[in-house]
Design a protein around this motif. Structure first.
Motif, short mmCIF file in Angstrom:
data_model
loop_
_atom_site.label_atom_id
_atom_site.label_comp_id
_atom_site.label_asym_id
_atom_site.label_seq_id
_atom_site.Cartn_x
_atom_site.Cartn_y
_atom_site.Cartn_z
N GLY A 1 0.64 -1.23 -0.07
CA GLY A 1 -0.01 -0.04 0.04
C GLY A 1 0.79 1.30 0.14
N PHE A 2 0.22 2.31 -0.46
CA PHE A 2 1.10 3.37 -0.75
C PHE A 2 0.65 4.34 0.60
CE2 PHE A 2 2.44 7.85 -1.93
CZ PHE A 2 3.85 7.71 -1.98
N GLY B 1 -6.54 3.67 3.92
CA GLY B 1 -7.56 4.01 2.99
C GLY B 1 -7.41 3.09 1.55
N VAL B 2 -7.67 3.44 0.50
CA VAL B 2 -7.96 2.73 -0.58
C VAL B 2 -6.65 2.55 -1.54
CG1 VAL B 2 -10.51 3.33 -0.58
CG2 VAL B 2 -8.78 4.52 -2.09
N PHE B 3 -5.61 2.89 -1.24
CA PHE B 3 -4.42 2.90 -1.81
C PHE B 3 -3.73 1.73 -1.81
CE2 PHE B 3 -3.76 7.67 -2.62
CZ PHE B 3 -5.07 7.84 -3.49
N PHE C 1 -0.95 0.00 -10.75
CA PHE C 1 -0.92 0.59 -9.22
C PHE C 1 0.05 1.37 -8.95
CE2 PHE C 1 -0.85 -1.19 -4.81
CZ PHE C 1 -2.05 -0.40 -4.26
N ASP C 2 1.39 0.89 -9.38
CA ASP C 2 2.62 1.74 -8.90
C ASP C 2 2.61 3.22 -9.29
OD1 ASP C 2 3.42 -0.56 -7.95
OD2 ASP C 2 5.09 -0.71 -9.87
N ASN C 3 1.65 3.40 -10.22
CA ASN C 3 1.56 5.15 -10.53
C ASN C 3 0.70 5.91 -9.49
OD1 ASN C 3 2.88 5.15 -13.17
ND2 ASN C 3 1.38 3.85 -13.85
#
Ligand code: NDP
Ligand code: ZN
Length: 352
Positions: free
Chosen positions: A3-4, A118-120, A327-329
């Motif tokens: 996750g970020f 959260g959603v990241f 996702f990595d972006n």
């Protein structure tokens, strides 16, 4: 899972966490499209809600249900869903009072990237799935749908709180994605003249498309003077605050007519106080109402907004200026939201 996250005030990075657990009424969802919010920027880089350590960011997502609790009735694995930024505890006293945004405490209906991860993330938890998720219709694109979670509900709430009436004259201070949705919401509620305050050309263009009749650039001088000039010194009926700093409240009080309404959906991330100018507030007797609110969330709100897209009342897809795949972006998209380049309104990351 990966996750970020906010690692601490001013610090972000990728972290590893366990997949979230979920209760009998909850769901586990994987994101299909996500978008960073200016609020994530206030939270991380201004420390606006205090420190958070290793908290996964993000509260705007459409996703696919992966698992559901034993009591969830309307959603099953594989369903595509809109996930509102605000996911209240529907069994709370505040809900009975009519303010689900503050279920179990002020702003506590805002859970993602505030009180929980959260959603990241590769997966995220949604409380009370039947009450907080909405089915995503096939004919709405992921890019448009992810604008429902927060941008549309917040901007429209600005118009609702401002109590726009047929023919009202309105100033919308700030035309980032939230203010642009406030312009569109004001138009839908029947506003007459809509003056939009901003400077980025891409935002100005979309403001006109959503119904702005006049554009005011705050870099060209005091916006109060500009509004007074445009209205022959009369001021306006309604002001919606969706950008700028705490000083915009004083400007709003100065430009609204007696009996007018100011609504704030801006997240004031810094400063001790919000100023109300005494004289222009009629020494306290001007009947100028000031309201501010967190966006409505939950299932029914999302379903009602979905209908506005399906039946062509509004196209929130115009807000999406940057689309990334992978996702990595997420990190790149978040940094765009921090830096606000001239050609940006809102970035979206599609997770293919
Ligand atoms: P943006 O930063 O994209 O847009 C801000 C707007 O304000 C821009 O148009 C900007 O102009 C304008 N602006 C900047 N400074 C001034 C100034 N001094 N006077 C007038 N206008 C100014 O933000 P977003 O649209 O993404 O978000 C707006 C706010 O809403 C944020 O604070 C965000 O955190 C908050 N928010 C609140 C929610 C709620 O539930 N209440 C939910 C979601 C977001 P320019 O064209 O020059 O950039
Ligand atoms: Zn937000």
């Amino acid at each position: 899972m990966k996750g970020f996250a906010m690692l601490g005030i001013n610090k972000v990075g990728w972290i590893e966490k366990d997949k979230p657990n979920y209760g009998p009424y909850d769901a586990l969802v994987r994101p299909l499209a996500i978008s960073p919010c200016t609020s994530d920027i206030h939270t991380v880089f201004e420390g606006a809600i205090g420190d958070r350590n290793d908290m996964i960011l993000g509260h705007e997502a459409v996703g696919e249900v992966v698992e559901v609790g034993s009591e969830v009735k309307d959603f099953k694995p594989g369903d595509r869903v809109v996930v509102p930024a605000i996911t209240p505890d529907w069994r709370s006293i505040e809900v009975q009072k009519g303010f689900h945004q503050h279920s179990n405490g002020m702003l506590a209906g805002w859970k993602f990237s505030n009180f929980k991860d959260g959603v990241f993330g590769e997966f995220f938890h949604v409380n009370d799935a039947d009450m907080n998720l909405a089915h995503l219709p096939e004919d709405i694109s992921l890019e448009s749908a992810v604008m429902l979670c927060d941008m549309m509900t917040t901007g429209f709430h600005g118009a609702e709180l401002a109590d726009i009436e047929m023919g009202s004259s309105v100033v919308v201070i700030g035309i980032g994605p939230v203010g642009l949705m406030a312009v569109a919401g004001s138009q839908l509620r029947g506003a007459g003249r809509i003056m939009a305050v901003g400077s980025r050309p891409v935002c100005v263009q979309v403001a006109k498309e959503y119904g702005a009749t006049d554009i005011i650039n705050y870099k060209d001088g005091d916006i109060v003077d500009q509004v007074m000039k445009l209205t022959n010194g009369q001021g306006v009926d309604r002001v919606i605050m969706a950008g700028g700093g705490v000083e915009t409240l004083a400007q709003a009080v100065k430009m609204v007519k007696p009996g007018g309404v100011i609504s704030n959906v801006n997240y004031h991330g810094s400063g001790e106080n919000l100023p109300i100018p005494r004289a222009e507030w009629g020494c306290g007797m001007a009947h100028k109402t000031i309201r501010g609110g967190l966006c409505p969330g939950g299932r029914v709100r999302m379903e009602m907004l979905i209908d506005l897209i399906r039946y062509n009342r509004v196209d929130p897809g115009k807000l999406v200026t940057h689309v990334f795949h992978g996702f990595d972006n997420v990190e790149k998209a978040l940094m765009l939201m921090k830096d606000k380049p001239k050609d940006l309104i809102k970035p979206v990351v599609i997770i293919d």
